[in-house]
Design an enzyme around this catalytic site. Structure first.
Site, PDB file in Angstrom:
ATOM      1  CD  GLU A 349       4.231  -4.471  -1.878  1.00  0.00           C
ATOM      2  OE1 GLU A 349       5.452  -4.416  -1.637  1.00  0.00           O
ATOM      3  OE2 GLU A 349       3.370  -3.968  -1.136  1.00  0.00           O
ATOM      4  CG  HIS A 380      -4.225 -30.484  14.451  1.00  0.00           C
ATOM      5  ND1 HIS A 380      -4.787 -31.654  14.899  1.00  0.00           N
ATOM      6  CD2 HIS A 380      -2.918 -30.765  14.241  1.00  0.00           C
ATOM      7  CE1 HIS A 380      -3.865 -32.604  14.981  1.00  0.00           C
ATOM      8  NE2 HIS A 380      -2.723 -32.085  14.589  1.00  0.00           N
ATOM      9  CE  LYS A 511       2.105   3.316   1.100  1.00  0.00           C
ATOM     10  NZ  LYS A 511       3.509   3.252   0.605  1.00  0.00           N
TER      11      LYS A 511
HETATM   12  O1  F6P Z   1       3.147   0.352   0.705  1.00  0.00           O
HETATM   13  C1  F6P Z   1       3.851  -0.743   0.264  1.00  0.00           C
HETATM   14  C2  F6P Z   1       5.300  -0.561   0.648  1.00  0.00           C
HETATM   15  O2  F6P Z   1       5.890   0.421  -0.151  1.00  0.00           O
HETATM   16  C3  F6P Z   1       6.081  -1.828   0.558  1.00  0.00           C
HETATM   17  O3  F6P Z   1       6.493  -2.124  -0.753  1.00  0.00           O
HETATM   18  C4  F6P Z   1       7.196  -1.519   1.487  1.00  0.00           C
HETATM   19  O4  F6P Z   1       7.914  -2.676   1.864  1.00  0.00           O
HETATM   20  C5  F6P Z   1       6.438  -0.891   2.649  1.00  0.00           C
HETATM   21  O5  F6P Z   1       5.396  -0.133   2.008  1.00  0.00           O
HETATM   22  C6  F6P Z   1       7.259  -0.012   3.558  1.00  0.00           C
HETATM   23  O6  F6P Z   1       7.824   1.021   2.804  1.00  0.00           O
HETATM   24  P1  F6P Z   1       9.074   1.821   3.468  1.00  0.00           P
HETATM   25  O7  F6P Z   1      10.156   0.801   3.712  1.00  0.00           O
HETATM   26  O8  F6P Z   1       9.452   2.844   2.452  1.00  0.00           O
HETATM   27  O9  F6P Z   1       8.594   2.421   4.752  1.00  0.00           O
END
Ligand code: F6P
Length: 543
Positions: A349, A380, A511
């Protein structure tokens, strides 16, 4: 000037164009251990089995120098907004800065950080000592951590790594995925009257987490918890405390961290509360101290003696000059089983970027695909490909010199683990030639024709780059140092590639589309403007 046009890069390209001797020769290089064995903060890094020689090593150091690594490091540590696309500092190191007399990020911030850490530790002690009670008046016995990505992977990994210190009084459970099966599997084991939920989310907007929080609330209500007592069985851990309070979380059970802590770097913050509860605040502070020791090393050690720099340069050489697409992380210590998954987010990431800081598409490879699992299990399962496949897969093998498991035969077990770690390091790097294989098969009694027939299938090309990372023993301090070592490796690689390591814009399109799809599914609608492929799939789901 583009990175690939810089003299330091071109010098490395020229070296890569002249094939180096095979590792079975390189391991005999005089003085190899002088530059390829480093140690700091309780970690020993042995990269003598990396496909470099002293000339390549020197050219890699020149690349780091040319990239201004030290200046970029000092800018980060000084709290400059090095997360440029989000206009934020990157100061997870401040979370483990301890009571340094004059931290570069300012003593006021250090005071705030220490105060929030103390709050979280006090709450963890209260839970561990049975002073936090459920709606029936009984002490909390189950803590369910609801979070995903950096709000889950770090605590989950560290709780397993430190399981030897696990509390008998409280059971930790982790739910990251919105698939109801995961939450249901945990709730089946928990008792509503003695269960506390942590809603861990830096933004407090992640649907995957909030849907689990809503179902957890409903579960409490469905099992006799009076509505007014539900908030007492929740704690919020977030950088968006205002939103958590607005949503009804008790302010005294909202634990905050700051926007200059990236999600994948947030283990050291209140996100680590599950670790404070499972292993105890003392162990969590030892974790912080271990990371701080590695920070101090990273900050002060010259490039040529700097472990994160060495790991990053090996990574650059393997990725950009040997063309290896992936990086294997294989711990030979079972409690580190979840470390590869944690490092996947941390590295991929951060370094999974195609555009450099100036906004140009890069003309070189960037982040590797990080993968792995426990080394002995991997032997294995997939090590066959590492030995005789067609991919070059550089491997980090992580071992402990001592094992303190209180079993009578622990020492014998540990010797077997060590023997396999050493065997894999040797077999992967040095291999076995066809001639050596013929000799081995003949010595095993195979007739010459049969030996000749089988030899190609039983030859080991070797020349796989391997780094060994040694911990004296697996404890909170060595775990902290190990994680910080990888964090700083990621920083150095990104700094050399000239990419932004601390944002993650690549997650936002999925998202946004998921949010639209969720609305379509809820309304049983297929929008006209949707492309025919997506529309057909959606139509098959809405019936
Ligand atoms: O979508 C990626 C992300 O933003 C990560 O970088 C982060 O750790 C995760 O989603 C969870 O985000 P949050 O802690 O804001 O729920």
């Amino acid at each position: 000037m583009r990175l690939t046009e810089r003299p330091a890069w071109r010098a490395l390209a020229a070296l890569a164009a002249q094939p180096l001797p095979h590792l079975r020769e390189l391991v005999h290089e005089p003085g190899r251990g002088d530059y390829a064995r480093l140690s700091a903060a309780g970690i020993e890094l042995d990269f003598t089995r990396q496909r470099i020689n002293r000339a390549v090593h020197d050219a890699l150091l020149a690349l780091a120098q040319d990239a201004g690594i030290e200046a970029q490091r000092d800018a980060m540590l000084a709290g400059e907004p090095v997360n440029a696309t989000e206009g934020r500092a990157v100061l997870h190191v401040a979370l483990r800065g301890g009571a340094d007399a004059h931290p570069p990020w300012g003593s006021q911030l250090a005071v705030e950080i220490d105060a929030e850490l103390a709050r979280a530790c006090d709450f963890a002690d209260a839970v561990r000592e049975g002073r936090v009670r459920g709606f029936g008046g009984a002490p909390i016995r189950h803590v369910v951590s609801l979070g995903i990505g950096g709000s889950d992977l770090g605590p989950r990994m560290a709780c397993e790594a430190l399981a030897a210190h696990a509390s008998d009084a409280v059971r930790l459970h982790f739910v990251s995925n919105p698939d109801p099966a995961q939450l249901y599997a945990v709730l089946r084991q928990a008792d509503p009257a003695t269960t506390l939920f942590f809603v861990s989310s830096k933004t407090f907007t992640t649907h995957d987490t909030l849907i689990n929080a809503a179902s957890a609330r409903q579960w409490l209500l469905d099992h006799g918890c009076p509505a007014q007592q539900v908030p007492a069985q929740f704690a919020a851990i977030t950088a968006n405390a205002a939103r958590a309070v607005a949503e009804g979380y008790l302010p005294q059970q909202v634990f905050r961290f700051w926007d200059w802590v990236g999600g994948r770097y947030s283990l050291w913050s209140a996100i680590g509360l599950p670790v404070m509860i499972a292993a105890g605040p003392h162990q969590f502070r030892a974790l912080l101290d271990g990371a701080h020791a590695m920070d101090t090393h990273f900050r002060n050690a010259p490039l040529a003696r700097n472990l994160p720099v060495a790991m990053a340069l090996c990574g650059i050489w393997n990725r950009n000059f040997l063309g290896a697409p992936t990086q294997l992380v294989a711990p030979y210590a079972a409690p580190l089983a979840k470390l590869p998954a944690y490092l996947q987010q941390q590295d991929m990431e951060s370094c999974g970027k195609r555009v450099d800081a100036s906004g140009r598409v890069v003309d070189h490879a960037t982040g590797a695909i990080v993968w792995g699992g426990l080394g002995l299990d991997g032997q294995h399962a997939y090590f066959q490909l590492l030995h005789q496949g067609t991919h070059l897969v550089p491997a980090d093998l992580i071992g402990t010199r001592r094992c303190e498991v209180p079993l009578p035969q622990a020492r014998t077990h540990h010797q077997l683990v060590l023997a396999n770690l050493l065997a894999q390091a040797s077999a992967l790097s040095c291999g076995r030639t066809q001639d050596e294989t013929l000799i081995a098969l003949s010595a095993a009694g195979l007739p010459p024709r049969e030996a000749a027939r089988l030899a190609p299938h039983r030859t080991f090309p070797g020349n796989v780059p391997v780094s060994l990372l040694w911990l004296d023993t697996l404890d909170a301090a060595s775990l902290g140092a190990l994680i910080a070592l990888y964090e700083h490796k990621v920083f150095v690689q990104a700094a050399i590639w000239g990419i932004h390591a601390y944002d993650q814009w690549g997650v936002e399109l999925g998202k946004a589309i998921a949010s639209d799809m969720q609305a379509c599914l809820a309304r049983c609608e297929v929008p006209k403007e949707m492309d025919p492929v997506a529309a057909a799939t959606l139509a098959s789901l809405v019936g």
